[in-house]
Design an enzyme around this catalytic site. Structure first.
Site, mmCIF file in Angstrom:
data_model
loop_
_atom_site.group_PDB
_atom_site.id
_atom_site.type_symbol
_atom_site.label_atom_id
_atom_site.label_comp_id
_atom_site.label_asym_id
_atom_site.label_seq_id
_atom_site.Cartn_x
_atom_site.Cartn_y
_atom_site.Cartn_z
ATOM 1 N N PRO A 217 -19.409 41.183 13.649
ATOM 2 C CA PRO A 217 -18.845 40.967 14.988
ATOM 3 C C PRO A 217 -17.339 40.718 14.924
ATOM 4 C CG PRO A 217 -20.821 39.626 14.653
ATOM 5 C CD PRO A 217 -20.475 40.206 13.324
ATOM 6 N N THR B 34 -14.834 42.946 14.531
ATOM 7 C CA THR B 34 -13.994 43.787 13.663
ATOM 8 C C THR B 34 -13.343 44.937 14.404
ATOM 9 O OG1 THR B 34 -16.007 44.941 12.981
ATOM 10 C CG2 THR B 34 -15.185 43.220 11.520
ATOM 11 N N THR C 64 -15.760 48.250 19.307
ATOM 12 C CA THR C 64 -15.593 48.698 20.697
ATOM 13 C C THR C 64 -14.179 49.210 20.928
ATOM 14 O OG1 THR C 64 -17.210 47.031 21.387
ATOM 15 C CG2 THR C 64 -15.830 47.996 23.096
ATOM 16 N N HIS D 121 -12.181 11.245 -2.038
ATOM 17 C CA HIS D 121 -13.033 12.442 -1.965
ATOM 18 C C HIS D 121 -12.176 13.709 -1.854
ATOM 19 C CE1 HIS D 121 -16.829 14.550 -0.699
ATOM 20 N NE2 HIS D 121 -15.931 15.374 -0.174
ATOM 21 N N GLU D 122 -11.235 13.693 -0.930
ATOM 22 C CA GLU D 122 -10.414 14.889 -0.720
ATOM 23 C C GLU D 122 -9.490 15.159 -1.897
ATOM 24 O OE1 GLU D 122 -11.079 16.932 1.566
ATOM 25 O OE2 GLU D 122 -12.456 15.607 2.645
ATOM 26 N N ASP E 13 -20.750 19.965 1.192
ATOM 27 C CA ASP E 13 -20.420 20.487 -0.143
ATOM 28 C C ASP E 13 -21.687 20.799 -0.935
ATOM 29 O OD1 ASP E 13 -17.731 20.090 0.427
ATOM 30 O OD2 ASP E 13 -17.758 18.034 -0.341
#
Length: 606
Positions: free
Chosen positions: A200, A202, A205, A421-422, A498
């Site tokens: 969808p 791309t 139409t 964490h990041e 993750d």
């Protein structure tokens, strides 16, 4: 034709009413001039009345001697005898009058009928519109295709970018429509149908409209779902009507968007009924495709993002002869698409399309159009005069990670966990050879559940990956959980997304790519939809034993555990940098690529 017939019927009704009215006037005019009733009584007393005829409302007769005006016959309107007797002594001239109720009588019958008819038509039209049947019951079998003439399309290949291969395939169709005789010179025939296949957004139409715009021919556009209605046979009737209209305007293009809505494989869901409305519609389409002659300049284009569910009869030679892949654009294609959309906004000098394209791997043409619009909105909110690269970066973050939730306040402990964490993600990516470079790290909550995010920018588009590269990708994903484990000695729910991605990659390594030594070079996974990654085909049963399933689960678990232990070891060696970068992230909340370079230089060699 139908509308004209309705007007003629109303003309006839009005003409009949007019004739009746004129006849009533004529009857009144051509009769004898009425004689006042009082004078009739005088003539009666004088013995001048020869004979009379008594009707319901009038008395007519003949006089013995004509009146001074020469009349020998008379007609008078009856008056009640008692009233005439009371009036006679006063020498008053009186007469009766018969009121004509013709028009009133006609209107009393016709007007309610007309009002009822129009109310019925209004309600019927509203019901038809709600039911998707167009303007009325008589048009239920008519095609709903929107017809664009060449001046309406206003789309050419200049408006299409990033799909050069598909454009080249369709250029041949354009040349055929412009000069049909050229392709028949050597006995060749143009394909009857061209199926545009791709994810969808791309530009399928848009490509179809560009073909019509380049060729300068009428363009019939309809969605596959518009054929099927609640009434049996409507879809087949609309297919017939569509092809009839197109033949009258040939050379022309018929474009059916979302072909899978009406072209789903017959019998794909056995036991739920055999010959339903969708199958009738599909059968009629197959018949029409066999029946039309391409030498007349009629081309059928269709688009779908689910080719795997289409009926095989649609895809055989002689129907949709040619299938054109309209895939997600590569980096070069994304640059071309961005340059097309850049013409619609006011761009700041020095804005580099290459840099923006590098931030958008996997984006379709529709995604890039949305990105340019979002960037323009960001610049407008900031009160800028032009759109800059920073606006595009903000727009990418908003599309990928979601809207910033500045009012979502985290307690200090949660902020600290998110920061480590990041930075775990970022440091593993910076320490792993071949990993995508880290563009930005932030602990500002975004979207529905993201408490922080790490954005990586691929250096190039990749189409093949080795097992080592897949494992490195898993290591970057599990880096956040590994950092939490090292620093806080516990695990949190922040790694849920993750873990889902890691498990999917691990299962693909074992089941899809045959990269596990024990299980061998065997694919244990059912074929997935070509443009719906992650969604297996329905109705396919497992084709391996319970013992093999146990081995697969064990292999996936061992692979993830090994990657986790490797990542923990890596971050333990870089513990000093992890602590320093996490504190810096807590202070600034967001670290850009230029700020991360400083920490990258402090990393210990592998």
């Amino acid at each position: 034709m139908q509308k004209q017939t309705q007007f003629n019927i109303w003309y006839v009704v009005l003409a009949v009413l007019g004739i009746m009215w004129l006849h009533d006037i004529w009857e009144t005019v051509r009769t004898v001039e009425p004689l006042p009733y009082s004078e009739f009584v005088q003539q009666l007393k004088a013995g001048n009345v020869k004979e009379i005829e008594i009707l319901q409302n009038t008395i007519q007769g003949e006089l013995n001697k004509p009146l001074p005006d020469g009349r020998s016959k008379f007609v008078t309107t009856r008056v009640e005898a008692a009233l005439a007797k009371d009036l006679e002594p006063y020498n008053v001239k009186f007469r009766g009058v018969v009121q004509s109720n013709f028009l009133q009588t006609v209107l009393s019958w016709v007007l309610p009928a007309v009002i009822f008819f129009f109310i019925w038509m209004f309600l019927a039209r509203k019901f038809a519109e709600k039911s998707g049947m167009g303007g009325g019951f008589m048009s239920i079998g008519k095609s709903k295709a929107k017809v664009y003439v060449e001046t309406d399309t206003k789309v050419t290949f200049a408006d299409v970018a990033g799909v050069d291969e598909a454009e080249a395939e369709l250029q041949e169709i354009v040349e055929f429509l412009k000069d049909p005789g050229k392709y028949g010179r050597l006995g060749a025939r143009i394909p009857k149908g061209v199926l545009l296949v791709g994810p969808p957004g791309t530009g399928k139409t848009l490509l179809a409209k560009a073909v019509a715009g380049e060729a300068g021919v009428p363009f019939f556009s309809i969605n596959g779902s518009e054929f099927v209605e609640m009434f049996v046979g409507v879809g087949a009737a609309r297919v017939r009507d569509l092809f009839e209209q197109a033949r009258l305007k040939a050379p022309a293009i018929i474009f059916i968007d979302e072909l899978d809505a009406m072209g789903r494989a017959r019998g794909a869901f056995g036991g739920i009924g055999g010959h339903d409305e969708k199958e009738q519609t599909l059968n009629q389409l197959l018949v029409e495709m066999d029946g039309f002659d391409t030498s007349k300049g009629l081309i059928l284009l269709a688009a779908t993002n689910r080719p795997e569910i289409l009926d095989p009869a649609l895809l055989r030679a002689g129907r949709f002869d040619r299938q054109v892949l309209v895939d997600r654009p590569d980096k070069k294609g994304r640059v071309q698409i961005l340059n097309v959309h850049f013409k619609k906004i006011k761009l700041a000098p020095g804005t580099d399309a290459d840099q923006i394209a590098a931030l958008t791997p996997g984006f379709t043409g529709a995604d890039l159009a949305n990105l340019v619009n979002e960037a323009a909105l960001v610049a407008t909110r900031r009160g800028e005069e032009a759109v800059t690269t920073d606006d595009f970066t903000v727009a990418v973050e908003r599309i990928v990670a979601g809207l910033e939730k500045k009012n979502r306040l985290l307690n200090p402990k949660e902020r600290e966990i998110v920061a480590y964490h990041e930075m775990g993600h970022a440091l593993v990516a910076m320490s792993t050879p071949g990993a995508d470079s880290v563009h930005k790290v932030s602990i500002i909550p975004r979207g529905i559940g993201a408490l922080g995010y790490t954005i990586q920018r691929p250096t190039e588009d990749r189409f093949l990956m080795t097992r080592e590269e897949l494992e490195n990708k898993m290591a970057v994903l599990i880096g956040g959980r590994a950092a939490e484990y090292i620093v806080f000695k516990h695990l949190s729910t922040g790694a849920a997304d993750d873990l889902a991605k890691i498990t999917d990659i691990a299962r693909s390594i074992v089941m899809r790519y045959g990269m596990d030594e024990k299980l061998g070079h065997v694919s244990y996974e059912s074929e997935r939809g070509a443009f719906l990654p992650g969604v297996p085909q329905s109705g396919r049963e497992r084709e391996y034993s319970d013992g093999t399933a146990r081995e697969i689960d064990q292999a996936v678990r061992e692979l993830i555990q090994r990657i986790f232990e490797r990542t923990v070891a890596l971050l333990q060696r870089q513990r000093t940098v992890l602590e320093a970068s996490a504190r810096r992230l807590l202070e600034k909340e967001t670290l850009t690529e230029s700020e991360l370079v400083t920490f990258k230089q402090q990393l210990l060699p592998a």
